[in-house]
Write a protein that holds these residues in place. Sequence first.
Motif, PDB file in Angstrom:
ATOM      1  N   GLN A   1       0.887  -1.215  -0.094  1.00 20.42           N
ATOM      2  CA  GLN A   1       0.164   0.120  -0.133  1.00 20.42           C
ATOM      3  C   GLN A   1       0.867   1.195   0.040  1.00 20.42           C
TER       4      GLN A   1
ATOM      5  N   TYR B   1       1.246   4.744  -2.325  1.00 20.86           N
ATOM      6  CA  TYR B   1       0.701   6.165  -1.993  1.00 20.86           C
ATOM      7  C   TYR B   1       2.057   6.870  -1.624  1.00 20.86           C
ATOM      8  N   CYS B   2       2.946   6.471  -1.189  1.00 20.23           N
ATOM      9  CA  CYS B   2       4.433   7.098  -1.032  1.00 20.23           C
ATOM     10  C   CYS B   2       5.386   7.102  -1.949  1.00 20.23           C
TER      11      CYS B   2
END
Length: 125
Positions: free
Chosen positions: A98, A102-103
């Motif tokens: 995840q 997102y990063c």
Amino acid sequence: MTDMRETGRGILREVVGQEYFDKREASTNSFNADARRLSEEYCFGEIWSRPGLERKTRSLLCVATMVALNRQHELRIHIGTALTNGATAEEIKEVLLQSIIYCGLPAGLEGFRVAEEVLASRGVL
């Protein structure tokens, strides 16, 4: 010592383990004592003691946050605490996947590298 600080120190000892806690205690000095007091009282005493989230969830949130902030030293600690708090290697992997989305790929891959080291050292891989 305040009740909240004592509560925080107890939670800290439980989540990082006695060995790490003892090393932390031994390395406390006049320069870092105030920062450690803040950590004990507010981070662990105020936030980690709240009933709204299980410790495992708090640990996994910390893993994702440390990946996002690119803080490998703290990431190592929080992967270990996630395991202590009941997270599985599979759950940690899912948080890291995840985090890649997102990063960013570099931060997420670094998270995987750090996680593999910690998981191997704990005999999980």
